[in-house]
Design an enzyme around this catalytic site. Structure first.
Site, PDB file in Angstrom:
ATOM      1  N   TYR A   1       0.825  -1.216   0.000  1.00  0.00           N
ATOM      2  CA  TYR A   1       0.000   0.000   0.000  1.00  0.00           C
ATOM      3  C   TYR A   1       0.858   1.264   0.000  1.00  0.00           C
ATOM      4  CZ  TYR A   1      -4.075  -2.897   0.248  1.00  0.00           C
ATOM      5  OH  TYR A   1      -5.048  -3.798  -0.078  1.00  0.00           O
TER       6      TYR A   1
ATOM      7  N   GLN B   1     -15.247   1.854  -6.710  1.00  0.00           N
ATOM      8  CA  GLN B   1     -14.444   0.778  -6.118  1.00  0.00           C
ATOM      9  C   GLN B   1     -13.003   1.240  -5.945  1.00  0.00           C
ATOM     10  OE1 GLN B   1     -15.515  -3.245  -8.137  1.00  0.00           O
ATOM     11  NE2 GLN B   1     -16.210  -1.640  -9.510  1.00  0.00           N
ATOM     12  N   ASN B   2     -12.718   2.429  -6.440  1.00  0.00           N
ATOM     13  CA  ASN B   2     -11.332   2.906  -6.426  1.00  0.00           C
ATOM     14  C   ASN B   2     -10.988   3.548  -5.095  1.00  0.00           C
ATOM     15  OD1 ASN B   2     -11.333   2.019  -9.013  1.00  0.00           O
ATOM     16  ND2 ASN B   2     -11.606   4.036  -9.916  1.00  0.00           N
TER      17      ASN B   2
ATOM     18  N   ASP C   1      -8.422   5.677  -4.922  1.00  0.00           N
ATOM     19  CA  ASP C   1      -7.779   6.969  -5.195  1.00  0.00           C
ATOM     20  C   ASP C   1      -8.770   8.112  -4.946  1.00  0.00           C
ATOM     21  OD1 ASP C   1      -9.260   7.716  -7.682  1.00  0.00           O
ATOM     22  OD2 ASP C   1      -8.258   5.953  -8.526  1.00  0.00           O
TER      23      ASP C   1
ATOM     24  N   HIS D   1     -14.546   0.564  -1.291  1.00  0.00           N
ATOM     25  CA  HIS D   1     -13.344  -0.215  -0.941  1.00  0.00           C
ATOM     26  C   HIS D   1     -12.337   0.594  -0.124  1.00  0.00           C
ATOM     27  CE1 HIS D   1     -14.111  -3.295  -4.430  1.00  0.00           C
ATOM     28  NE2 HIS D   1     -14.867  -3.509  -3.370  1.00  0.00           N
TER      29      HIS D   1
ATOM     30  N   GLY E   1     -15.588   1.231 -16.490  1.00  0.00           N
ATOM     31  CA  GLY E   1     -14.266   0.659 -16.238  1.00  0.00           C
ATOM     32  C   GLY E   1     -14.183  -0.324 -15.087  1.00  0.00           C
TER      33      GLY E   1
ATOM     34  N   SER F   1     -14.361  -4.604 -14.341  1.00  0.00           N
ATOM     35  CA  SER F   1     -14.378  -5.883 -15.052  1.00  0.00           C
ATOM     36  C   SER F   1     -15.597  -6.745 -14.720  1.00  0.00           C
ATOM     37  CB  SER F   1     -13.095  -6.664 -14.727  1.00  0.00           C
ATOM     38  OG  SER F   1     -12.960  -6.800 -13.338  1.00  0.00           O
TER      39      SER F   1
ATOM     40  N   GLU G   1     -13.460  -3.160 -23.003  1.00  0.00           N
ATOM     41  CA  GLU G   1     -13.798  -4.589 -23.174  1.00  0.00           C
ATOM     42  C   GLU G   1     -15.159  -4.853 -22.562  1.00  0.00           C
ATOM     43  OE1 GLU G   1     -10.167  -7.093 -21.730  1.00  0.00           O
ATOM     44  OE2 GLU G   1     -10.290  -5.239 -20.570  1.00  0.00           O
TER      45      GLU G   1
ATOM     46  N   ALA H   1     -12.809   5.368 -21.196  1.00  0.00           N
ATOM     47  CA  ALA H   1     -13.678   6.277 -20.439  1.00  0.00           C
ATOM     48  C   ALA H   1     -13.364   7.739 -20.733  1.00  0.00           C
ATOM     49  CB  ALA H   1     -13.528   5.995 -18.940  1.00  0.00           C
TER      50      ALA H   1
HETATM   51  P1  OAD Z   1     -10.256  -4.509 -12.855  1.00  0.00           P
HETATM   52  O1  OAD Z   1      -8.798  -4.255 -12.966  1.00  0.00           O
HETATM   53  O2  OAD Z   1     -10.728  -5.880 -12.534  1.00  0.00           O
HETATM   54  O3  OAD Z   1     -10.936  -4.105 -14.231  1.00  0.00           O
HETATM   55  C1  OAD Z   1     -10.642  -2.890 -14.853  1.00  0.00           C
HETATM   56  C2  OAD Z   1     -11.539  -2.725 -16.039  1.00  0.00           C
HETATM   57  O4  OAD Z   1     -11.255  -1.445 -16.602  1.00  0.00           O
HETATM   58  C3  OAD Z   1     -11.328  -3.761 -17.137  1.00  0.00           C
HETATM   59  O5  OAD Z   1     -12.578  -4.331 -17.459  1.00  0.00           O
HETATM   60  C4  OAD Z   1     -10.794  -2.941 -18.311  1.00  0.00           C
HETATM   61  O6  OAD Z   1     -11.321  -3.364 -19.553  1.00  0.00           O
HETATM   62  C5  OAD Z   1     -11.309  -1.561 -17.994  1.00  0.00           C
HETATM   63  N1  OAD Z   1     -10.499  -0.473 -18.555  1.00  0.00           N
HETATM   64  C6  OAD Z   1      -9.175  -0.450 -18.842  1.00  0.00           C
HETATM   65  N2  OAD Z   1      -8.822   0.734 -19.356  1.00  0.00           N
HETATM   66  C7  OAD Z   1      -9.941   1.495 -19.384  1.00  0.00           C
HETATM   67  C8  OAD Z   1     -10.244   2.824 -19.816  1.00  0.00           C
HETATM   68  N3  OAD Z   1      -9.327   3.632 -20.325  1.00  0.00           N
HETATM   69  N4  OAD Z   1     -11.531   3.251 -19.695  1.00  0.00           N
HETATM   70  C9  OAD Z   1     -12.490   2.449 -19.192  1.00  0.00           C
HETATM   71  N5  OAD Z   1     -12.265   1.197 -18.788  1.00  0.00           N
HETATM   72  C10 OAD Z   1     -11.018   0.728 -18.872  1.00  0.00           C
HETATM   73  O7  OAD Z   1     -10.813  -3.415 -11.867  1.00  0.00           O
HETATM   74  P2  OAD Z   1     -12.165  -3.365 -11.025  1.00  0.00           P
HETATM   75  O8  OAD Z   1     -13.281  -4.014 -11.758  1.00  0.00           O
HETATM   76  O9  OAD Z   1     -12.322  -1.974 -10.574  1.00  0.00           O
HETATM   77  O10 OAD Z   1     -10.636  -4.352  -4.886  1.00  0.00           O
HETATM   78  O11 OAD Z   1     -11.744  -4.262  -9.788  1.00  0.00           O
HETATM   79  C11 OAD Z   1     -12.572  -4.347  -8.707  1.00  0.00           C
HETATM   80  C12 OAD Z   1     -11.778  -4.571  -7.472  1.00  0.00           C
HETATM   81  O12 OAD Z   1     -10.848  -5.649  -7.636  1.00  0.00           O
HETATM   82  C13 OAD Z   1     -10.885  -3.431  -7.070  1.00  0.00           C
HETATM   83  O13 OAD Z   1     -11.583  -2.381  -6.441  1.00  0.00           O
HETATM   84  C14 OAD Z   1      -9.946  -4.089  -6.114  1.00  0.00           C
HETATM   85  C15 OAD Z   1      -9.662  -5.364  -6.882  1.00  0.00           C
HETATM   86  O14 OAD Z   1      -9.373  -6.439  -6.105  1.00  0.00           O
HETATM   87  C16 OAD Z   1     -10.030  -4.054  -3.715  1.00  0.00           C
HETATM   88  O15 OAD Z   1      -8.948  -3.511  -3.631  1.00  0.00           O
HETATM   89  C17 OAD Z   1     -10.827  -4.436  -2.522  1.00  0.00           C
END
Ligand code: OAD
Length: 247
Positions: A61, A96-97, A99, A114, A185, A187, A213, A229
């Site tokens: 972290y 979920q971010n 930041d 989160h 953004g 997954s 995606e 985005a």
């Molecule tokens: P992921 O890293 O699983 O997914 C990120 C998503 O963003 C993917 O589907 C990409 O296709 C998409 N992506 C990439 N570039 C992009 C862009 N320029 N514009 C829009 N989308 C874009 O992230 P999360 O789904 O946020 O939890 O993950 C959820 C959680 O998993 C996080 O909050 C974290 C992690 O474990 C904790 O820390 C508790």
């Protein structure tokens, strides 16, 4: 654009994931293959890992803290802040971010389900000391401070795997009220956020995804707008607020 069809009775729920910050230079979890120094993130981001090796967890972290201090919001964050200004109480933002890029772009009400990377809290679940702002990077066990009230180690204010995300009651309530849901953004893999869109659909909300995606929970979206985005959202929001709602 369907968002153009927002009526005065519509309520918009926005969920953002790591993808909204990708163009600011913060790697997504998928982008880093879920790995850090050869560890899976699920191995580092747990209460068990912190109990066994708090310095390792803090190193993970601390690196992220340092990185977060160098990044700036991108056009997607600004577009979402504009939506809040235009819709006021009919708008809800859950991220979920961890930041602070939404806030840096001007968003006022952001629910960080989160947690927040720039905050720490006592690791004792029974301690009442509230989370506090903390930009320090801790690397050794000796550097990790202890809670002034109960003496337990201080931990990052982050929801780890196996823990319940923050403000779930409010989030579920807002999902029940929403008539439109926009996910940006994410997954669609990590629960419970991955199920929000299904919940909203059950209440007949219209659901839209924006990202390069298709998400894993694609089946619950009425529309998937494929693209980055930062490139898609400014126009999407412009279409929405050009009706004269924007202050
Ligand atoms: P992921 O890293 O699983 O997914 C990120 C998503 O963003 C993917 O589907 C990409 O296709 C998409 N992506 C990439 N570039 C992009 C862009 N320029 N514009 C829009 N989308 C874009 O992230 P999360 O789904 O946020 O939890 O993950 C959820 C959680 O998993 C996080 O909050 C974290 C992690 O474990 C904790 O820390 C508790």
């Amino acid at each position: 654009m369907t968002l153009n069809g927002l009526s005065p009775d519509d309520r918009l729920f926005v969920l953002t994931g790591a993808g909204v910050s990708a163009e600011s230079g913060l790697p997504t979890f998928r982008g880093m293959n879920g790995l850090w120094r050869g560890y899976r993130v699920e191995e580092v981001a747990t209460p068990e890992a912190f109990a066994a090796e708090p310095e390792l967890v803090w190193q993970f972290y601390s690196e992220r803290r340092q990185r977060h201090q160098t990044v700036e919001p991108n056009p997607a964050h600004f577009a979402i802040a504009r939506l809040e200004r235009a819709l006021g109480g009919r708008f809800f933002l859950c991220t979920q971010n961890v930041d602070s890029l939404h806030e840096q772009a001007g968003s006022r009400r952001v629910v960080h389900m989160h947690g927040r990377i720039m905050q720490s809290r006592c690791s004792n679940p029974g301690c009442t000391t509230p989370p506090f702002d903390d930009a320090t990077a801790y690397r050794t066990r000796e550097e990790i401070p202890r809670c002034r009230r109960c003496g337990a180690l201080v931990r990052p204010h982050i929801c780890w795997f196996g823990e319940v995300p923050f403000e779930m009651e409010l989030i579920i309530h807002q999902l029940g009220e929403a008539t439109q849901v926009l996910v940006v953004g994410s997954s669609g893999v990590v629960e419970p956020a991955a199920s929000f869109v299904r919940l909203a659909r059950r209440n007949r909300a219209h659901t839209i995804y924006v990202g390069p995606e298709e998400p894993a929970n694609r089946t619950f979206f009425d529309e998937v707008l494929q693209g980055k985005a930062g490139e898609m959202l400014p126009q999407l929001v412009q279409d929405l607020v050009s009706g004269g709602n924007d202050p």
